[in-house]
Design an enzyme around this catalytic site. Structure first.
Site, PDB file in Angstrom:
ATOM      1  CD  GLN A 163      38.655 -15.332 -89.844  1.00 53.50           C
ATOM      2  OE1 GLN A 163      39.795 -15.785 -89.811  1.00 53.50           O
ATOM      3  NE2 GLN A 163      37.591 -16.095 -89.676  1.00 53.50           N
ATOM      4  N   GLY A 182      42.982 -27.836 -97.628  1.00 52.33           N
ATOM      5  CA  GLY A 182      42.900 -27.994 -96.180  1.00 52.33           C
ATOM      6  C   GLY A 182      41.809 -27.112 -95.608  1.00 52.33           C
ATOM      7  CD  GLN A 204      35.965 -23.271 -90.079  1.00 49.93           C
ATOM      8  OE1 GLN A 204      35.799 -22.240 -89.429  1.00 49.93           O
ATOM      9  NE2 GLN A 204      36.849 -24.182 -89.736  1.00 49.93           N
ATOM     10  CD1 TRP A 433      41.431 -12.948 -84.314  1.00 48.39           C
ATOM     11  CD2 TRP A 433      43.484 -12.050 -84.337  1.00 48.39           C
ATOM     12  NE1 TRP A 433      42.349 -13.979 -84.220  1.00 48.39           N
ATOM     13  CE2 TRP A 433      43.614 -13.449 -84.233  1.00 48.39           C
ATOM     14  CE3 TRP A 433      44.633 -11.259 -84.381  1.00 48.39           C
ATOM     15  CZ2 TRP A 433      44.854 -14.091 -84.169  1.00 48.39           C
ATOM     16  CZ3 TRP A 433      45.881 -11.894 -84.320  1.00 48.39           C
ATOM     17  CH2 TRP A 433      45.976 -13.291 -84.211  1.00 48.39           C
ATOM     18  CD  GLU A 489      37.509 -19.444 -84.136  1.00 47.81           C
ATOM     19  OE1 GLU A 489      38.516 -19.175 -83.446  1.00 47.81           O
ATOM     20  OE2 GLU A 489      37.540 -20.219 -85.105  1.00 47.81           O
ATOM     21  CE1 TYR A 492      39.605 -20.548 -80.866  1.00 50.43           C
ATOM     22  CE2 TYR A 492      41.955 -20.742 -81.229  1.00 50.43           C
ATOM     23  CZ  TYR A 492      40.676 -20.706 -81.721  1.00 50.43           C
ATOM     24  OH  TYR A 492      40.470 -20.840 -83.067  1.00 50.43           O
TER      25      TYR A 492
END
Length: 591
Positions: A163, A182, A204, A433, A489, A492
């Site tokens: 991002q 990766g 992604q 974020w 997202e 978490y």
């Protein structure tokens, strides 16, 4: 993921930017000053260029290749792993040809100073690698490249990012690779031409807006192409490609350039409607604003001086650095440009709002990172006032590469990051974020309810990234909204289900359209969960919206990353689940 002059308007002119701009070289600027290292106070700039501070290097093609390479390498050595460091830098290349390998680290802005990307040619590379993280590019944030042409030395350049790493107004005379072997979780590309192939690799998700290339190879969960020439064939979810043939309404980001007389300006592109491909194929329409109409700010500039300039109708140019604000920046005049170089970072001290924009025409905010401070801000930025009702369709307010961060460098708190009250606003690449790693991170530490609230009508978003907020992450109350690509997202870190309940509902949606809304459209939405603090946590749905024939969603995906947590439904009670047994759930359309 997981930087005193004539009043504005007195010397403006509307132009069609020519692709035949004469190169600016030693004949304009004469001998260059000695290049400074990243910690030096001497400025690497030609004598006639504006003083943009010690963290801006203005390169002239008369400089030796070794001089330029040494400066670039010194900054990269400082910035390669400085994910939450204070360094901010910009490399600006005057028109001409350069033999240089620019490895772009954190908070580094690489740009050409021509009216066309083809006015500056880099023979070598302008690239992002993930060597520092063993090929994992999921932390390669906060950097950018724009307005350059690159002839890659090996035939392909690399931009392995996630991002907040825009790739804008670029011309690659070869191939472009978007990963480094990766994981990678980007990303945004706009107004860019790739002569060869784009290989997305492990990305992604990705938004490509107004792009052209020979071919595209690669897919994962959510690849969106808006106004892209030669977008790849196939349809979501197999492959996960979403195409929108033309970009309905957009204004490209303002950019700094030098004319053939050596004078510096900011070019402000005009609105484009129903566009495909790049804006600069045969010139770019817009306004050229002399640098003298801008207050050039440094971190030592008092906030009162910034606001005095704004109230007098001047523009602001933030040079690279970290700025502590002791009062909100109040943008009140129509047509004001607020432009940051080098990921210029604003920190609102004492819980204030960093930027407020009045409900006026044509304001442009671009190239800024807003960092929440340790005292809670109710909002970090507001566009328009509550109840704003003016029509700005002919000259919208626009945001470009504007990023918000809560936690990471240290404790940050903000109830809501961005509130859009004005109508017709265009946002072209936002990342909001709440930090999931770094310093000052924790469920009760970097607290933040919501990333974005849209109250205005007919607001359009391209490349909207909103992550980890603790309640509903995006709330859309206005009618006529449009979103082209959404990446999310969920937080978490809910410690348990009881700590993350929306009344009687399990968790909060990532994207909510209010029940009162009667028209809305969204294309290409992805929401992922990784409830690492407690994998038993569940979200009932990723998207919540009223059932109305003109409230439509297309190409939606939810993912349980590594099977760590559950999202029961994609939208309302439809689609899903994503859980340890079924990681990925796709939904083609709704209703």
């Amino acid at each position: 993921m997981a930087e005193h002059a004539t009043p504005r308007g007195t010397t403006r002119r509307t132009v069609l930017a020519s692709l035949a701009l004469a190169p600016v070289g030693a004949g304009v600027f004469g001998a260059a000053k000695a290049l400074a290292g990243p910690g030096d106070t001497a400025s690497a700039r030609p004598a006639a260029a504006p003083d943009l501070g010690p963290n801006v290097a203005i390169f002239d093609p008369s400089m030796s290749a070794q001089e330029i390479q040494d400066r670039v390498d010194a900054v990269f050595a400082e910035q390669e792993t400085a994910q939450f460091g204070p360094g901010r830098h910009a490399f600006l290349f005057l028109p001409g040809t350069y033999d240089v390998d620019v490895n772009v680290g954190y908070y580094t802005h690489v740009a050409g100073l021509g009216l066309s990307p083809d006015d500056v040619t880099i023979q070598g590379a302008v690239h992002v690698e993930a060597d520092w993280f063993d090929g994992n590019a999921t932390h390669n944030f906060w950097r950018c490249a724009e307005n350059l042409s690159v002839t890659p030395a090996g035939g392909a350049d690399r931009w392995a990012v996630s991002q907040a790493a825009p790739y804008r107004r670029m011309h690659v005379r070869g191939d472009l690779v978007l990963d480094d072997g990766g994981w990678s979780s980007g990303g945004f590309m706009a107004d860019t031409k790739i002569d060869g192939q784009v290989r997305s690799g492990s990305q992604q998700q990705w938004l490509s807006r107004n792009t052209e290339w020979a071919s595209w190879d690669g897919s994962n969960w959510n690849m969106v192409f808006v106004g892209a020439v030669n977008a790849p064939g196939g349809d979501f979810p197999d492959p996960p490609y979403t195409r929108v043939d033309s970009t309905p309404l957009v204004r490209e980001k303002p950019f700094l350039y030098a004319d053939d007389a050596g004078d510096f300006h900011v070019f402000v592109p005009a609105l484009r409607t129903d566009s495909q491909g790049i804006s600069w194929a045969s010139g770019t329409e817009g306004e050229s604003v002399p640098i003298g109409d801008f207050l050039i700010a440094t971190p030592d500039t008092p906030t009162t001086e910034l606001n005095d300039a704004l109230s007098q109708g001047r523009h602001l140019l933030f040079t690279p650095g970290v700025y502590h604000l002791d009062q909100p920046l109040n943008v009140t005049e129509p047509g004001t440009v607020v432009l940051g170089l080098g990921l210029a970072t604003l920190i609102p001290d004492g819980g204030i709002t960093a930027i407020t924009v009045a409900d006026v025409d044509g304001v442009r905010i671009a190239g800024l990172l807003v960092d929440a401070g340790p005292d809670n801000s109710e909002t970090l930025m507001t566009i328009g006032t509550e109840g704003s009702g003016q029509d700005h369709a002919a000259d919208p307010i626009s945001l470009h590469d504007v990023f918000f961060r809560i936690g990471g460098p240290g404790v940050g708190k903000a109830t809501t990051s961005l509130v859009v009250n004005s109508s017709d606003v265009i946002a072209d690449h936002l990342w909001l974020w709440r930090g999931d790693h770094g310093d000052g991170i924790g469920w009760g530490t970097n607290t933040a309810d919501t990333g974005l609230v849209v109250n205005g009508d007919d607001v359009t978003m391209y490349g909207l990234f909103v992550e980890h907020y603790q309640k509903t992450q995006t709330i859309w109350n206005g009618n006529g909204g449009r979103t082209y690509f959404y990446q999310n997202e969920m937080p978490y870190d809910p410690p348990d289900q009881g700590a993350w309940m929306n009344g009687d509902t399990l968790g909060y949606p990532a994207y909510k359209v209010a029940d009162s809304v009667t028209s809305h459209e969204a294309h290409g939405l992805g929401s992922y969960c990784f409830f690492s603090a407690n994998p038993s946590v569940t979200a009932e749905r990723a998207i919540e919206a009223p059932q109305h024939p003109e409230v439509t969603f297309r190409s939606m995906v939810t993912v349980s990353l590594g099977g760590t947590g559950t999202i029961n439904h994609v939208i309302n009670d439809t689609g899903g689940p994503s859980n340890p047994q079924t990681n990925v759930a796709n939904l083609v359309s709704y209703p």
